[in-house]
Structure formats: structure tokens, C-alpha cells
Design a protein around this motif. Structure first.
Motif, PDB file in Angstrom:
ATOM      1  N   TYR A 151       3.789  67.269   5.751  1.00 16.97           N
ATOM      2  CA  TYR A 151       3.060  67.710   4.567  1.00 16.97           C
ATOM      3  C   TYR A 151       2.161  66.583   4.076  1.00 16.97           C
ATOM      4  O   TYR A 151       2.440  65.410   4.297  1.00 16.97           O
ATOM      5  CB  TYR A 151       4.017  68.034   3.417  1.00 16.97           C
ATOM      6  CG  TYR A 151       4.936  69.204   3.607  1.00 16.97           C
ATOM      7  CD1 TYR A 151       6.201  69.046   4.183  1.00 16.97           C
ATOM      8  CD2 TYR A 151       4.576  70.476   3.169  1.00 16.97           C
ATOM      9  CE1 TYR A 151       7.064  70.116   4.336  1.00 16.97           C
ATOM     10  CE2 TYR A 151       5.440  71.552   3.312  1.00 16.97           C
ATOM     11  CZ  TYR A 151       6.672  71.360   3.890  1.00 16.97           C
ATOM     12  OH  TYR A 151       7.527  72.424   4.033  1.00 16.97           O
ATOM     13  N   SER A 207      10.812  79.977  -0.156  1.00 12.17           N
ATOM     14  CA  SER A 207      10.873  79.968   1.303  1.00 12.17           C
ATOM     15  C   SER A 207      10.080  81.143   1.831  1.00 12.17           C
ATOM     16  O   SER A 207      10.241  82.275   1.396  1.00 12.17           O
ATOM     17  CB  SER A 207      12.313  80.063   1.791  1.00 12.17           C
ATOM     18  OG  SER A 207      12.881  81.271   1.358  1.00 12.17           O
ATOM     19  N   LEU A 215       2.216  70.032  -2.456  1.00  6.98           N
ATOM     20  CA  LEU A 215       2.380  69.712  -1.046  1.00  6.98           C
ATOM     21  C   LEU A 215       1.791  70.821  -0.198  1.00  6.98           C
ATOM     22  O   LEU A 215       2.032  72.005  -0.454  1.00  6.98           O
ATOM     23  CB  LEU A 215       3.862  69.559  -0.692  1.00  6.98           C
ATOM     24  CG  LEU A 215       4.469  68.192  -0.945  1.00  6.98           C
ATOM     25  CD1 LEU A 215       4.729  67.988  -2.424  1.00  6.98           C
ATOM     26  CD2 LEU A 215       5.749  68.027  -0.149  1.00  6.98           C
ATOM     27  N   GLU A 219      17.436  76.951   4.884  1.00  9.07           N
ATOM     28  CA  GLU A 219      16.062  76.930   4.394  1.00  9.07           C
ATOM     29  C   GLU A 219      15.766  75.638   3.638  1.00  9.07           C
ATOM     30  O   GLU A 219      14.615  75.287   3.441  1.00  9.07           O
ATOM     31  CB  GLU A 219      15.852  78.107   3.442  1.00  9.07           C
ATOM     32  CG  GLU A 219      16.081  79.468   4.079  1.00  9.07           C
ATOM     33  CD  GLU A 219      16.142  80.563   3.041  1.00  9.07           C
ATOM     34  OE1 GLU A 219      17.246  80.830   2.541  1.00  9.07           O
ATOM     35  OE2 GLU A 219      15.090  81.134   2.740  1.00  9.07           O
ATOM     36  N   PHE A 276       4.951  75.415  -2.014  1.00  7.79           N
ATOM     37  CA  PHE A 276       5.212  74.648  -3.225  1.00  7.79           C
ATOM     38  C   PHE A 276       4.210  74.985  -4.330  1.00  7.79           C
ATOM     39  O   PHE A 276       3.049  75.300  -4.066  1.00  7.79           O
ATOM     40  CB  PHE A 276       5.089  73.151  -2.931  1.00  7.79           C
ATOM     41  CG  PHE A 276       6.227  72.583  -2.141  1.00  7.79           C
ATOM     42  CD1 PHE A 276       6.198  72.601  -0.761  1.00  7.79           C
ATOM     43  CD2 PHE A 276       7.322  72.029  -2.781  1.00  7.79           C
ATOM     44  CE1 PHE A 276       7.243  72.074  -0.018  1.00  7.79           C
ATOM     45  CE2 PHE A 276       8.376  71.497  -2.054  1.00  7.79           C
ATOM     46  CZ  PHE A 276       8.336  71.524  -0.675  1.00  7.79           C
ATOM     47  N   TYR A 305      11.643  79.360   8.573  1.00  9.01           N
ATOM     48  CA  TYR A 305      11.063  79.372   7.241  1.00  9.01           C
ATOM     49  C   TYR A 305      10.158  78.175   7.044  1.00  9.01           C
ATOM     50  O   TYR A 305      10.328  77.131   7.670  1.00  9.01           O
ATOM     51  CB  TYR A 305      12.158  79.313   6.178  1.00  9.01           C
ATOM     52  CG  TYR A 305      13.148  80.442   6.261  1.00  9.01           C
ATOM     53  CD1 TYR A 305      14.289  80.331   7.038  1.00  9.01           C
ATOM     54  CD2 TYR A 305      12.926  81.621   5.561  1.00  9.01           C
ATOM     55  CE1 TYR A 305      15.180  81.377   7.128  1.00  9.01           C
ATOM     56  CE2 TYR A 305      13.828  82.663   5.634  1.00  9.01           C
ATOM     57  CZ  TYR A 305      14.947  82.538   6.420  1.00  9.01           C
ATOM     58  OH  TYR A 305      15.836  83.564   6.503  1.00  9.01           O
ATOM     59  N   LYS A 306       9.198  78.341   6.160  1.00  9.18           N
ATOM     60  CA  LYS A 306       8.486  77.192   5.641  1.00  9.18           C
ATOM     61  C   LYS A 306       8.528  77.282   4.126  1.00  9.18           C
ATOM     62  O   LYS A 306       8.787  78.341   3.572  1.00  9.18           O
ATOM     63  CB  LYS A 306       7.045  77.156   6.144  1.00  9.18           C
ATOM     64  CG  LYS A 306       6.130  78.244   5.605  1.00  9.18           C
ATOM     65  CD  LYS A 306       4.728  78.050   6.141  1.00  9.18           C
ATOM     66  CE  LYS A 306       3.784  79.092   5.590  1.00  9.18           C
ATOM     67  NZ  LYS A 306       3.437  78.780   4.165  1.00  9.18           N
ATOM     68  N   LEU A 307       8.324  76.191   3.452  1.00  8.39           N
ATOM     69  CA  LEU A 307       8.321  76.170   1.998  1.00  8.39           C
ATOM     70  C   LEU A 307       6.895  76.216   1.478  1.00  8.39           C
ATOM     71  O   LEU A 307       6.021  75.530   1.987  1.00  8.39           O
ATOM     72  CB  LEU A 307       9.013  74.913   1.481  1.00  8.39           C
ATOM     73  CG  LEU A 307      10.514  74.802   1.739  1.00  8.39           C
ATOM     74  CD1 LEU A 307      11.047  73.497   1.177  1.00  8.39           C
ATOM     75  CD2 LEU A 307      11.250  75.978   1.126  1.00  8.39           C
ATOM     76  N   LEU A 350       1.238  72.131   3.897  1.00 14.89           N
ATOM     77  CA  LEU A 350       1.818  71.980   5.224  1.00 14.89           C
ATOM     78  C   LEU A 350       0.727  71.712   6.253  1.00 14.89           C
ATOM     79  O   LEU A 350      -0.243  72.469   6.350  1.00 14.89           O
ATOM     80  CB  LEU A 350       2.592  73.248   5.582  1.00 14.89           C
ATOM     81  CG  LEU A 350       3.348  73.274   6.894  1.00 14.89           C
ATOM     82  CD1 LEU A 350       4.442  72.217   6.916  1.00 14.89           C
ATOM     83  CD2 LEU A 350       3.946  74.667   7.108  1.00 14.89           C
ATOM     84  N   TYR A 374       8.688  68.939   9.896  1.00 22.33           N
ATOM     85  CA  TYR A 374       7.456  69.350   9.213  1.00 22.33           C
ATOM     86  C   TYR A 374       6.681  68.106   8.767  1.00 22.33           C
ATOM     87  O   TYR A 374       7.273  67.081   8.442  1.00 22.33           O
ATOM     88  CB  TYR A 374       7.799  70.164   7.957  1.00 22.33           C
ATOM     89  CG  TYR A 374       8.729  71.331   8.174  1.00 22.33           C
ATOM     90  CD1 TYR A 374      10.107  71.137   8.305  1.00 22.33           C
ATOM     91  CD2 TYR A 374       8.252  72.643   8.225  1.00 22.33           C
ATOM     92  CE1 TYR A 374      10.965  72.198   8.501  1.00 22.33           C
ATOM     93  CE2 TYR A 374       9.106  73.707   8.409  1.00 22.33           C
ATOM     94  CZ  TYR A 374      10.461  73.470   8.554  1.00 22.33           C
ATOM     95  OH  TYR A 374      11.318  74.543   8.744  1.00 22.33           O
ATOM     96  N   ASN A 404      14.811  70.489   8.577  1.00 22.64           N
ATOM     97  CA  ASN A 404      15.935  71.354   8.205  1.00 22.64           C
ATOM     98  C   ASN A 404      16.581  71.885   9.468  1.00 22.64           C
ATOM     99  O   ASN A 404      15.985  71.845  10.552  1.00 22.64           O
ATOM    100  CB  ASN A 404      15.523  72.487   7.253  1.00 22.64           C
ATOM    101  CG  ASN A 404      14.677  73.543   7.886  1.00 22.64           C
ATOM    102  OD1 ASN A 404      13.632  73.255   8.458  1.00 22.64           O
ATOM    103  ND2 ASN A 404      15.128  74.782   7.808  1.00 22.64           N
ATOM    104  N   GLN A 408      14.938  71.995   2.890  1.00 24.22           N
ATOM    105  CA  GLN A 408      14.325  70.921   3.664  1.00 24.22           C
ATOM    106  C   GLN A 408      14.678  69.568   3.062  1.00 24.22           C
ATOM    107  O   GLN A 408      14.826  69.430   1.846  1.00 24.22           O
ATOM    108  CB  GLN A 408      12.806  71.094   3.720  1.00 24.22           C
ATOM    109  CG  GLN A 408      12.413  72.312   4.540  1.00 24.22           C
ATOM    110  CD  GLN A 408      10.929  72.458   4.722  1.00 24.22           C
ATOM    111  OE1 GLN A 408      10.138  71.559   4.424  1.00 24.22           O
ATOM    112  NE2 GLN A 408      10.525  73.614   5.238  1.00 24.22           N
ATOM    113  N   PHE A 463       9.673  73.678  15.582  1.00 25.34           N
ATOM    114  CA  PHE A 463      11.026  74.215  15.549  1.00 25.34           C
ATOM    115  C   PHE A 463      11.901  73.669  16.672  1.00 25.34           C
ATOM    116  O   PHE A 463      13.117  73.798  16.628  1.00 25.34           O
ATOM    117  CB  PHE A 463      11.010  75.734  15.589  1.00 25.34           C
ATOM    118  CG  PHE A 463      10.444  76.343  14.345  1.00 25.34           C
ATOM    119  CD1 PHE A 463       9.710  77.510  14.401  1.00 25.34           C
ATOM    120  CD2 PHE A 463      10.629  75.748  13.121  1.00 25.34           C
ATOM    121  CE1 PHE A 463       9.181  78.072  13.249  1.00 25.34           C
ATOM    122  CE2 PHE A 463      10.104  76.297  11.953  1.00 25.34           C
ATOM    123  CZ  PHE A 463       9.381  77.465  12.031  1.00 25.34           C
TER     124      PHE A 463
END
Lengths: 112, 116
Positions: free
Chosen positions: A35, B93, A43, A99, B106, B102-104, A45, A33, A94, A101, A50
Motif C-alpha cells: 500500500y 473487507s 491507504l 481477513e 480504507f 479479500y482486500k481492505l 493498494l 500486500y 494475512n 491484515q 496470494f
């Protein structure tokens, strides 16, 4: 040695220049990823991947492009940098099972 | 979409004071919840996490409990130290297509400064 590395750590560039930020990981993770962090905004994205053939836009992808050269490498490019792209950029990874990261140390970019 | 709201900082405390940083979330389903910490000049590190309702995550004296009824995940520590000075991020998540990706998402982060 750090599991997730980013180069350069700091960069100053001028408006209109092309710049590439690089990320490498030794964790063997599939997912990577990018950010950006701005004061007061947390943060956000930019892009995520993937696997080598799967690249997706995040919430703020305009003005950016990415390349997944290998499982361990994920690069972020600014084709024509502009001052509002001044920010702290983080790479994260990840694995397929999790999940959580794991983040690199960040690249601080200043666009003049 | 899903979102995270955490208390705005900065928060300034004296050493050994009690810390609470509030975090609430909006989400469909039951996401996992995280607290990340960013020390000066460094990247984010996972501090603790909880994956289901009523779970308590804990690490380094910090705790947070996943409260489904109040959609909250507040961070607490009974006695802070100068070395706890950092920015703290609450995150959740977000499941992506396929169900196993998944993505986070924040929160905006809370700067904590602990004075001796």
C-alpha cells in the motif's frame, strides 16, 4: 522481533532512479500486500499476492512492479522514480483463513 | 465499488473527553468492518473488528457496532487519554475472485490529538 519488517525505513532518491523496497514476514502467511499512504488519501493498494505464483495489480499499480521471491518476501520496485511517488509505503500480510491484515512499520520515500 | 467514508479531522480533545469518529460504508453484500490505529511513526495495528450485523467490536476501551440499517461503524470511547493520540482508519473487507480472498478498502483516516 517484529513479524513484518520493511527495509529501508527511510529513503531519499532522485527522479529517474530505480529503487526497491523490501518486505519480509515471519508469520507464515500466504498473502502479502503493498500500500501507499498519502496525507488525506488514506491507504491505496498497489499490488497483492496470494502465493508465490499469484501476483495481482491493485488500484494504483502504474509505475510500480513487484516480485514475490518466496512466501516470506515481497518486494516493490519503482523502475524510474518520480516526485509524485513520494509517500509512505506499507507492506501487509494475512493468512488464508482471515481477513485481518498485519502491517509492517512502513518505508518513508522521498523522490527529489 | 465498495467505499468507506469517515469524518475528516483533525479531532482535538481534552483528556477524559468522549470520542466519536464516524464511519459509513457502501458495499455489496456484508463485508467485515475494521478500525485500525496508526501511532506516530508506526504501521497500522488492528484496533477492533466486527464480522456481521449488530456485532460489537471492542478493545482498549474503544467500541464500534456494525449497523447494517445505517451502513455505519462509528468508533467510540468514553474517556480518551493522551496515549490515544493517533490516526484512526475505518476499513472494510472486499471479497476478491474465488470468494476466500479479500482486500481492505480504507477510509482516509482521522487524526486524533488528545491534550492533557
Amino acid at each position: 522481533d517484529a513479524d513484518v519488517t520493511q527495509t529501508p525505513r527511510n529513503r531519499i532518491t532522485k527522479t529517474g532512479k530505480r529503487i526497491m523496497l523490501e518486505c519480509s514476514q515471519t508469520k507464515g502467511h500466504d498473502r502479502m500486500y503493498w500500500y501507499r499512504q498519502d496525507p488525506g488519501l488514506g491507504l491505496r493498494l498497489i499490488y497483492y499476492s496470494f502465493d508465490v505464483k499469484d501476483i495481482n495489480k491493485g488500484e494504483i499499480s502504474d509505475g510500480y512492479s513487484v516480485s514475490r521471491q518466496a512466501q516470506a518476501k515481497f518486494s516493490l520496485s519503482l523502475e524510474s522514480a518520480i516526485p509524485n511517488q513520494t509517500a509512505l509505503y506499507f507492506c501487509a500480510t494475512n493468512d488464508r483463513a482471515g481477513e485481518t491484515q498485519y502491517f509492517g512499520p512502513g518505508t518513508r520515500l522521498l523522490v527529489l | 465499488g465498495n467505499s468507506v467514508t469517515q469524518m475528516e479531522g483533525p479531532v482535538t480533545l481534552s483528556e477524559e473527553a468522549f470520542l466519536t469518529i464516524n464511519c459509513t460504508y457502501t458495499a455489496t453484500g456484508y463485508p467485515s468492518l475494521f478500525w485500525y490505529v496508526q501511532y506516530p511513526g508506526e504501521g497500522l495495528q488492528l484496533l477492533l473488528k466486527a464480522t456481521k450485523a449488530d456485532d460489537k467490536g471492542s478493545n482498549k476501551g474503544f467500541e464500534a457496532t456494525y449497523r447494517k440499517e445505517t451502513t455505519s461503524f462509528h468508533l467510540e470511547k468514553g474517556s480518551v487519554q493522551v496515549s490515544d493520540s493517533a490516526v484512526y482508519f475505518c476499513a472494510l473487507s472486499d471479497a476478491l475472485s474465488g470468494g476466500s480472498n479479500y482486500k481492505l478498502t480504507f477510509g482516509k483516516g482521522t487524526l486524533l490529538t488528545v491534550n492533557p
